[in-house]
Write a protein that holds these residues in place. Structure first.
Motif, PDB file in Angstrom:
ATOM      1  N   LEU A   1     -10.587 -10.519  12.950  1.00 48.70           N
ATOM      2  CA  LEU A   1      -9.659 -11.634  13.183  1.00 48.70           C
ATOM      3  C   LEU A   1     -10.484 -12.887  13.426  1.00 48.70           C
ATOM      4  O   LEU A   1     -11.445 -12.866  14.198  1.00 48.70           O
ATOM      5  N   LEU A   2     -10.090 -13.976  12.765  1.00 55.18           N
ATOM      6  CA  LEU A   2     -10.750 -15.259  13.017  1.00 55.18           C
ATOM      7  C   LEU A   2     -10.034 -15.951  14.166  1.00 55.18           C
ATOM      8  O   LEU A   2      -8.806 -15.906  14.258  1.00 55.18           O
ATOM      9  N   LEU A   3     -10.808 -16.595  15.004  1.00 51.95           N
ATOM     10  CA  LEU A   3     -10.242 -17.311  16.146  1.00 51.95           C
ATOM     11  C   LEU A   3     -10.751 -18.750  16.115  1.00 51.95           C
ATOM     12  O   LEU A   3     -11.948 -18.982  15.911  1.00 51.95           O
TER      13      LEU A   3
ATOM     14  N   GLY B   1      -7.497 -20.987  19.627  1.00 55.45           N
ATOM     15  CA  GLY B   1      -6.540 -20.068  20.264  1.00 55.45           C
ATOM     16  C   GLY B   1      -5.293 -20.770  20.776  1.00 55.45           C
ATOM     17  O   GLY B   1      -4.719 -20.357  21.783  1.00 55.45           O
ATOM     18  N   THR B   2      -4.852 -21.817  20.065  1.00 57.64           N
ATOM     19  CA  THR B   2      -3.691 -22.576  20.552  1.00 57.64           C
ATOM     20  C   THR B   2      -2.393 -22.222  19.832  1.00 57.64           C
ATOM     21  O   THR B   2      -1.364 -22.860  20.059  1.00 57.64           O
TER      22      THR B   2
ATOM     23  N   ALA C   1     -14.863 -26.327  10.193  1.00 57.41           N
ATOM     24  CA  ALA C   1     -13.590 -25.715  10.582  1.00 57.41           C
ATOM     25  C   ALA C   1     -13.432 -25.586  12.089  1.00 57.41           C
ATOM     26  O   ALA C   1     -12.319 -25.525  12.599  1.00 57.41           O
TER      27      ALA C   1
ATOM     28  N   VAL D   1      -2.454 -32.351  17.905  1.00 60.06           N
ATOM     29  CA  VAL D   1      -2.713 -30.951  17.542  1.00 60.06           C
ATOM     30  C   VAL D   1      -3.981 -30.471  18.268  1.00 60.06           C
ATOM     31  O   VAL D   1      -5.081 -30.858  17.904  1.00 60.06           O
TER      32      VAL D   1
ATOM     33  N   GLY E   1      -5.525 -27.677  18.236  1.00 63.50           N
ATOM     34  CA  GLY E   1      -6.323 -26.641  17.571  1.00 63.50           C
ATOM     35  C   GLY E   1      -7.465 -27.204  16.754  1.00 63.50           C
ATOM     36  O   GLY E   1      -7.742 -28.408  16.771  1.00 63.50           O
TER      37      GLY E   1
ATOM     38  N   TYR F   1      -4.967 -23.494   8.062  1.00 65.16           N
ATOM     39  CA  TYR F   1      -4.346 -22.161   7.965  1.00 65.16           C
ATOM     40  C   TYR F   1      -2.823 -22.248   7.940  1.00 65.16           C
ATOM     41  O   TYR F   1      -2.162 -21.478   7.270  1.00 65.16           O
ATOM     42  N   GLN F   2      -2.282 -23.209   8.704  1.00 63.45           N
ATOM     43  CA  GLN F   2      -0.809 -23.268   8.732  1.00 63.45           C
ATOM     44  C   GLN F   2      -0.269 -24.676   8.632  1.00 63.45           C
ATOM     45  O   GLN F   2       0.801 -24.980   9.126  1.00 63.45           O
TER      46      GLN F   2
ATOM     47  N   ALA G   1      -0.857 -27.604   9.966  1.00 65.08           N
ATOM     48  CA  ALA G   1      -0.429 -28.200  11.240  1.00 65.08           C
ATOM     49  C   ALA G   1      -0.100 -29.673  11.044  1.00 65.08           C
ATOM     50  O   ALA G   1      -0.661 -30.345  10.171  1.00 65.08           O
TER      51      ALA G   1
ATOM     52  N   ARG H   1       4.413 -24.956   8.192  1.00 66.69           N
ATOM     53  CA  ARG H   1       3.575 -24.141   9.093  1.00 66.69           C
ATOM     54  C   ARG H   1       3.086 -22.840   8.441  1.00 66.69           C
ATOM     55  O   ARG H   1       3.003 -21.785   9.082  1.00 66.69           O
TER      56      ARG H   1
ATOM     57  N   ALA I   1      -9.128 -14.893   4.479  1.00 67.42           N
ATOM     58  CA  ALA I   1     -10.197 -15.808   4.045  1.00 67.42           C
ATOM     59  C   ALA I   1     -10.548 -16.774   5.171  1.00 67.42           C
ATOM     60  O   ALA I   1      -9.738 -17.031   6.068  1.00 67.42           O
ATOM     61  N   LEU I   2     -11.747 -17.307   5.084  1.00 67.94           N
ATOM     62  CA  LEU I   2     -12.271 -18.223   6.097  1.00 67.94           C
ATOM     63  C   LEU I   2     -12.213 -19.661   5.584  1.00 67.94           C
ATOM     64  O   LEU I   2     -12.603 -19.913   4.437  1.00 67.94           O
ATOM     65  N   VAL I   3     -11.749 -20.581   6.410  1.00 70.93           N
ATOM     66  CA  VAL I   3     -11.915 -22.001   6.115  1.00 70.93           C
ATOM     67  C   VAL I   3     -13.270 -22.393   6.686  1.00 70.93           C
ATOM     68  O   VAL I   3     -13.535 -22.164   7.879  1.00 70.93           O
TER      69      VAL I   3
ATOM     70  N   CYS J   1       1.633 -22.274  24.130  1.00 74.70           N
ATOM     71  CA  CYS J   1       1.102 -22.171  22.761  1.00 74.70           C
ATOM     72  C   CYS J   1       1.714 -23.225  21.855  1.00 74.70           C
ATOM     73  O   CYS J   1       1.823 -23.029  20.643  1.00 74.70           O
TER      74      CYS J   1
HETATM   75  C1  LIG Z   1       0.157 -27.964  23.817  1.00 77.77           C
HETATM   76  C2  LIG Z   1       0.164 -27.600  22.363  1.00 77.77           C
HETATM   77  C3  LIG Z   1       0.726 -28.489  21.444  1.00 77.77           C
HETATM   78  C4  LIG Z   1       0.749 -28.172  20.079  1.00 77.77           C
HETATM   79  N1  LIG Z   1       1.279 -29.070  19.198  1.00 77.77           N
HETATM   80  C5  LIG Z   1       1.266 -28.804  17.885  1.00 77.77           C
HETATM   81  C6  LIG Z   1       1.797 -29.749  16.938  1.00 77.77           C
HETATM   82  O1  LIG Z   1       2.252 -30.822  17.290  1.00 77.77           O
HETATM   83  N2  LIG Z   1       1.759 -29.414  15.632  1.00 77.77           N
HETATM   84  C7  LIG Z   1       1.243 -28.239  15.189  1.00 77.77           C
HETATM   85  O2  LIG Z   1       1.218 -28.011  13.978  1.00 77.77           O
HETATM   86  N3  LIG Z   1       0.744 -27.318  16.053  1.00 77.77           N
HETATM   87  C8  LIG Z   1       0.744 -27.590  17.380  1.00 77.77           C
HETATM   88  N4  LIG Z   1       0.233 -26.658  18.266  1.00 77.77           N
HETATM   89  C9  LIG Z   1      -0.222 -25.363  17.764  1.00 77.77           C
HETATM   90  C10 LIG Z   1      -1.694 -25.297  17.341  1.00 77.77           C
HETATM   91  O3  LIG Z   1      -2.487 -26.294  17.960  1.00 77.77           O
HETATM   92  C11 LIG Z   1      -1.842 -25.393  15.830  1.00 77.77           C
HETATM   93  O4  LIG Z   1      -1.104 -24.383  15.197  1.00 77.77           O
HETATM   94  C12 LIG Z   1      -3.313 -25.269  15.388  1.00 77.77           C
HETATM   95  O5  LIG Z   1      -3.375 -25.504  14.012  1.00 77.77           O
HETATM   96  C13 LIG Z   1      -3.926 -23.904  15.693  1.00 77.77           C
HETATM   97  O6  LIG Z   1      -5.325 -24.016  15.535  1.00 77.77           O
HETATM   98  P1  LIG Z   1      -6.328 -23.085  16.380  1.00 77.77           P
HETATM   99  O7  LIG Z   1      -7.715 -23.485  16.039  1.00 77.77           O
HETATM  100  O8  LIG Z   1      -5.979 -23.106  17.805  1.00 77.77           O
HETATM  101  O9  LIG Z   1      -5.991 -21.681  15.735  1.00 77.77           O
HETATM  102  P2  LIG Z   1      -5.893 -20.266  16.502  1.00 77.77           P
HETATM  103  O10 LIG Z   1      -4.716 -20.289  17.411  1.00 77.77           O
HETATM  104  O11 LIG Z   1      -7.210 -19.894  17.071  1.00 77.77           O
HETATM  105  O12 LIG Z   1      -5.574 -19.321  15.274  1.00 77.77           O
HETATM  106  C14 LIG Z   1      -4.346 -19.443  14.575  1.00 77.77           C
HETATM  107  C15 LIG Z   1      -4.527 -18.787  13.206  1.00 77.77           C
HETATM  108  O13 LIG Z   1      -5.457 -19.566  12.449  1.00 77.77           O
HETATM  109  C16 LIG Z   1      -6.462 -18.723  11.919  1.00 77.77           C
HETATM  110  N5  LIG Z   1      -7.721 -19.476  11.830  1.00 77.77           N
HETATM  111  C17 LIG Z   1      -8.331 -20.168  12.812  1.00 77.77           C
HETATM  112  N6  LIG Z   1      -9.476 -20.707  12.344  1.00 77.77           N
HETATM  113  C18 LIG Z   1      -9.591 -20.321  11.047  1.00 77.77           C
HETATM  114  C19 LIG Z   1     -10.557 -20.556  10.029  1.00 77.77           C
HETATM  115  N7  LIG Z   1     -11.666 -21.285  10.234  1.00 77.77           N
HETATM  116  N8  LIG Z   1     -10.341 -20.012   8.802  1.00 77.77           N
HETATM  117  C20 LIG Z   1      -9.230 -19.275   8.544  1.00 77.77           C
HETATM  118  N9  LIG Z   1      -8.299 -19.019   9.483  1.00 77.77           N
HETATM  119  C21 LIG Z   1      -8.471 -19.550  10.714  1.00 77.77           C
HETATM  120  C22 LIG Z   1      -6.581 -17.574  12.909  1.00 77.77           C
HETATM  121  O14 LIG Z   1      -7.128 -16.410  12.324  1.00 77.77           O
HETATM  122  C23 LIG Z   1      -5.125 -17.376  13.303  1.00 77.77           C
HETATM  123  O15 LIG Z   1      -4.495 -16.524  12.375  1.00 77.77           O
HETATM  124  C24 LIG Z   1       0.204 -26.950  19.635  1.00 77.77           C
HETATM  125  C25 LIG Z   1      -0.364 -26.059  20.559  1.00 77.77           C
HETATM  126  C26 LIG Z   1      -0.387 -26.383  21.912  1.00 77.77           C
HETATM  127  C27 LIG Z   1      -1.013 -25.426  22.878  1.00 77.77           C
END
Ligand SMILES: Cc1cc2nc3c(=O)[nH]c(=O)nc-3n(C[C@H](O)[C@H](O)[C@H](O)COP(=O)(O)OP(=O)(O)OC[C@H]3O[C@@H](n4cnc5c(N)ncnc54)[C@H](O)[C@@H]3O)c2cc1C
Length: 305
Positions: free
Chosen positions: A63-65, A68-69, A101, A126, A128, A135-136, A138, A174, A186-188, A225
């Protein structure tokens, strides 16, 4: 056959920097979840790629992390290898910015403003990483990363390094081909965004205003989250949760925020099971009251999820 063979465990234990039974809760914004069987934090893309390739060849789940948001990690933890992606380099080239990434979107928003570029202010909302955002798809305040994305360097275990254009990633609300399509797993590695020249000070002022507004309407300083549910077409999940009288609904230490209905807050000591039960309760009530099927935006990962 289980992936836990003697040779697989020996290979994992020989990876530089590997940790075993590593707690993950503190690596998520929810502060919830059990340990990773094996855990690595890696910045060099070649090292991440090698770990993923080796896992694929050996049938070890991974699992890629990012930051963690957007994750609800199971109480019984995550099977196999968890790789936290922390490549945080960036290059500004004219109006284009290429970012590793592991760089946080909020940090990149400030880098962009410092370079007197506009069009990335939305990313201040955002928390994250760039990888998690691609990935989604954002986004915030009506703008999503796909609107400024021009190229992504990725790595597909078994197929190697790839360059993707936004169309290759099949973005949707999303989601993308990385979350629900042919590029799962896959990895970004890096993402390149195209911006416009402008006044960086104005960009910073706008980001300050947006952040202030957000702090007043969302429980940003709590353990959460972000949005728990996707907004249904033409409506808002937060409005539906509020209209169903569910603000303040509780399961253990997991509570629907009284400030914003689309947030669940961990008041301290909430389990993933608590959050799941609360999510299911909210979905059932919204369906019963309004006939609307809410879909979780938060991703539930790990054993039994
Ligand atoms: C207070 C708060 C406010 C938020 N507001 C928003 C908002 O306004 N809009 C929004 O869209 N989201 C929002 N989020 C959600 C979150 O920040 C986004 O979804 C963000 O894109 C997640 O990124 P992350 O690095 O934390 O991913 P993680 O939570 O660590 O992982 C999410 C998924 O992404 C995958 N992933 C992570 N890094 C990679 C990589 N390098 N390659 C491939 N896959 C990868 C992981 O495997 C996992 O499946 C919010 C979260 C919080 C806590």
């Amino acid at each position: 056959m289980s992936w836990r063979t003697r040779s697989n465990l020996a290979w994992l234990r020989a990876l530089p920097g590997i940790a075993e039974d590593e707690p993950l809760a503190s690596r998520t914004s929810f502060g919830i979840g059990g340990p990773a069987d094996f855990f690595l934090e890696l910045g060099r893309p070649e090292a991440i790629e090698k770990a993923l390739e080796g896992s694929r060849e050996r049938g070890i789940p991974y699992l890629l992390l990012g930051a963690g948001t957007n994750l609800l990690i199971a109480d019984r933890g995550v099977e196999g290898l968890v790789v936290r992606v922390v490549n945080r380099e960036h290059q500004v080239d004219g109006t284009r910015v290429r970012a590793g990434a592991g760089l946080k979107m909020m940090r990149l928003a400030r880098i962009v403003a410092d370079a007197n570029l506009r069009g990335f202010e939305f990313a201040i909302g955002v928390p994250g990483t760039v990888g998690g955002a691609v990935y989604q798809d954002a986004g915030c305040w009506g703008k999503e990363i796909r609107e400024v994305l021009v190229e992504v360097e990725g790595y597909v275990p078994g197929r190697g390094v790839q360059q993707w254009k936004p169309n290759d990633l099949h973005f949707g609300y999303r989601t993308s081909a990385l979350r629900e399509g042919p590029l799962q797993g896959a990895l970004v590695v890096t993402a390149t965004v195209q911006l416009t020249r402008g006044d960086g000070e104005e960009a910073k002022q706008l980001m300050t205003r947006l952040t202030r507004e957000r702090n007043e309407t969302q429980p940003i300083k709590t353990k959460n989250c972000g949005s728990v549910f996707k907004n249904p077409k033409g409506d808002s999940a937060g409005r539906l949760v509020q209209a169903a009288g569910l603000k303040g609904a509780r399961q253990g230490a997991a509570v629907v925020s009284t400030l914003h209905g689309n947030f669940i807050v961990n008041e301290g000591g909430a389990t993933a099971a608590d959050v799941r039960k609360l999510i299911e309760h909210v979905m059932a009530e919204v369906k019963r009251r309004f006939g609307v099927d809410l879909e979780p935006e938060v991703e539930m990962v790990g054993r039994g999820q």
